[in-house]
Scaffold this active site. Structure first.
Site, mmCIF file in Angstrom:
data_model
loop_
_atom_site.group_PDB
_atom_site.id
_atom_site.type_symbol
_atom_site.label_atom_id
_atom_site.label_comp_id
_atom_site.label_asym_id
_atom_site.label_seq_id
_atom_site.Cartn_x
_atom_site.Cartn_y
_atom_site.Cartn_z
ATOM 1 N NE ARG A 58 0.347 1.247 3.413
ATOM 2 C CZ ARG A 58 1.359 2.063 3.647
ATOM 3 N NH1 ARG A 58 2.585 1.615 3.692
ATOM 4 N NH2 ARG A 58 1.139 3.342 3.800
ATOM 5 N NE ARG B 287 -6.260 0.820 -1.450
ATOM 6 C CZ ARG B 287 -5.504 1.317 -0.477
ATOM 7 N NH1 ARG B 287 -4.210 1.021 -0.428
ATOM 8 N NH2 ARG B 287 -6.030 2.144 0.407
ATOM 9 C CD GLN C 18 -3.042 2.308 6.946
ATOM 10 O OE1 GLN C 18 -3.649 2.545 7.981
ATOM 11 N NE2 GLN C 18 -3.647 2.355 5.762
ATOM 12 C CG ASP D 48 -2.944 7.935 -0.817
ATOM 13 O OD1 ASP D 48 -2.942 8.516 0.286
ATOM 14 O OD2 ASP D 48 -2.563 6.751 -0.965
HETATM 15 C C1 LIG Z 1 3.540 7.835 0.021
HETATM 16 S S1 LIG Z 1 1.894 7.381 -0.201
HETATM 17 C C2 LIG Z 1 1.418 7.118 1.466
HETATM 18 C C3 LIG Z 1 -0.039 7.265 1.674
HETATM 19 O O1 LIG Z 1 -0.759 6.057 1.332
HETATM 20 C C4 LIG Z 1 -1.506 5.652 2.480
HETATM 21 O O2 LIG Z 1 -2.731 5.089 2.169
HETATM 22 P P1 LIG Z 1 -2.867 3.464 2.148
HETATM 23 O O3 LIG Z 1 -2.068 2.931 3.301
HETATM 24 O O4 LIG Z 1 -4.360 3.228 2.263
HETATM 25 O O5 LIG Z 1 -2.328 3.040 0.796
HETATM 26 C C5 LIG Z 1 -1.693 6.945 3.259
HETATM 27 O O6 LIG Z 1 -2.672 7.773 2.676
HETATM 28 C C6 LIG Z 1 -0.313 7.529 3.115
HETATM 29 O O7 LIG Z 1 -0.177 8.890 3.440
#
Ligand SMILES: CSC[C@H]1O[C@H](OP(=O)(O)O)[C@H](O)[C@@H]1O
Length: 368
Positions: free
Chosen positions: A53, A90, A203, A244
């Site tokens: 992710r 996604r 996360q 994102d």
């Molecule tokens: C450097 S992109 C990181 C960004 O992505 C994460 O979302 P996810 O874990 O759902 O892919 C989150 O928004 C982070 O800031």
């Protein structure tokens, strides 16, 4: 980055030169395991189920997903099918579309027999470029953190707050929002990081804390709702988050809860920076609130949580009453006016079209 003495990226070509390996981020922080992606469904599942992710890593995984998907058939029709399958995994991170558009354009321009080798070459380039871009973001962000320290007469600690995970686990290496923190720490600047746990997938608690711990960066895991209190009491020198998708107008889409941090930062005059690689800029839109699709994920991510028991077993438990519905919006949009600056691989700029085009003049829209 370094994990128990071994250098890792988050994704790499396996020894067989065909399949791809990733770190399974759904198992961290309690287990460090890798997974092999051998076909289109493996790659799609890895993105959809968040084994990988983070916008840049999603893009890199999609690029290699094209590679493993073309094993037997590199026809135009197969490329179209692979494109749609991976794009559907996604909706919010624009790097997914950026990487798939890049791969498709290059491959369709080639004879069928040249496509698979070209796909692997381009996927490797995308990964190498991401590492370079994120390292540059780190350099520019380090200089910004150094300025914060100078402003404190090089006394005390620079307290930074971050949300979700925008570390090396969200990219191929280095990270975006955490890259400046690594580089500042390595340069001897005393930093401390408030790590938002980042419900519901945690996360921050599971990934950012794990990363920072391994790199020796002082940090404290906090519940998502304490950031405003810390800012009110002068305990946050700046916020640095990832994104994102950032619009050409500087609106920032990031993990749910980012907008509330930006509001608290604005109310307490705390600088709010967003670190982003240029593939995360969506130059086709200005208004993030109107035009960025916000992913809604399964309610079970809210109603259940996974962790390690005192006996050392990893278990999932239910948090909510049977019968209580749950909503799971995965992202929100912070309007550009709440963003102090964008930290890109080409430097720091205002969160505006003028600011971005000053750093990326090749994107300057033709004057009407
Ligand atoms: C450097 S992109 C990181 C960004 O992505 C994460 O979302 P996810 O874990 O759902 O892919 C989150 O928004 C982070 O800031």
């Amino acid at each position: 980055m370094n994990v128990e003495g071994k250098a890792y990226r988050t994704i790499w070509l396996a020894q067989d030169g065909k399949t791809v390996e990733i770190i399974d981020q759904t198992k961290l922080p309690h287990e460090f395991t890798t997974v092999r992606l051998s076909n289109l469904e493996d790659a799609a599942r890895a993105i959809r189920d968040m084994l990988v992710r983070g916008a840049p890593l999603i893009g890199a995984t999609a690029a290699y997903g094209v590679c493993v998907a073309l094993e037997d058939d590199a026809s135009d029709a197969r490329i179209a099918q692979v494109y749609e399958t991976l794009l559907s995994t996604r909706p919010t991170a624009v790097n997914l579309r950026w990487a798939l558009d890049d791969m498709r354009a290059r491959l369709l321009a080639l004879p069928r027999e040249q496509r698979q080798r070209a796909a692997y070459r381009r996927a490797a380039e995308i990964c190498d470029e991401d590492v370079e871009i994120c390292s540059s973001i780190g350099d520019h962000g380090r200089d910004l953190i150094s300025g914060l320290w100078e402003a404190k007469d090089r006394k005390g600690v620079i307290n930074l707050l971050t949300h979700c995970n925008a570390g090396w686990l969200a990219t191929v290496d280095w990270g975006t929002a955490i890259a400046p923190i690594y580089k500042a720490h390595d340069a001897g600047i005393p930093v401390h990081v408030w790590v938002d746990e980042t419900r519901p997938r945690n996360q921050g608690a599971s990934l950012t804390a794990w990363e920072l711990g391994r790199h020796g960066v002082p940090h404290t895991v906090i519940v998502d709702n304490v950031g405003g209190h810390l800012m009110q009491h002068g305990q946050v020198d700046a916020c640095i988050v990832g994104t994102d998708r950032t619009t050409a107008g500087g609106d920032v889409c990031n993990k749910i809860g980012t907008y509330l941090k930006a509001l608290a930062a604005d109310a307490n005059s705390v600088p709010f920076y967003v670190a982003l690689p240029s593939p995360t800029i969506d130059w086709t839109i200005e208004d993030g609130l109107r035009d960025i699709p916000i992913e809604q994920r399964d309610a079970s991510e809210v109603s259940h949580i996974t962790g390690r028991t005192d006996q050392g077993d990893v278990a999932t438990v239910k948090l909510t009453p049977d019968g209580s519905p749950a909503a799971n919006y995965a992202f929100d949009v912070t309007p550009a006016r709440y963003v102090t600056g964008l930290i890109t691989e080409r430097g720091v700029c205002a969160a505006s079209r003028d600011g971005l085009e000053a750093l990326f003049p090749e994107r300057k829209t033709l004057s009407a």
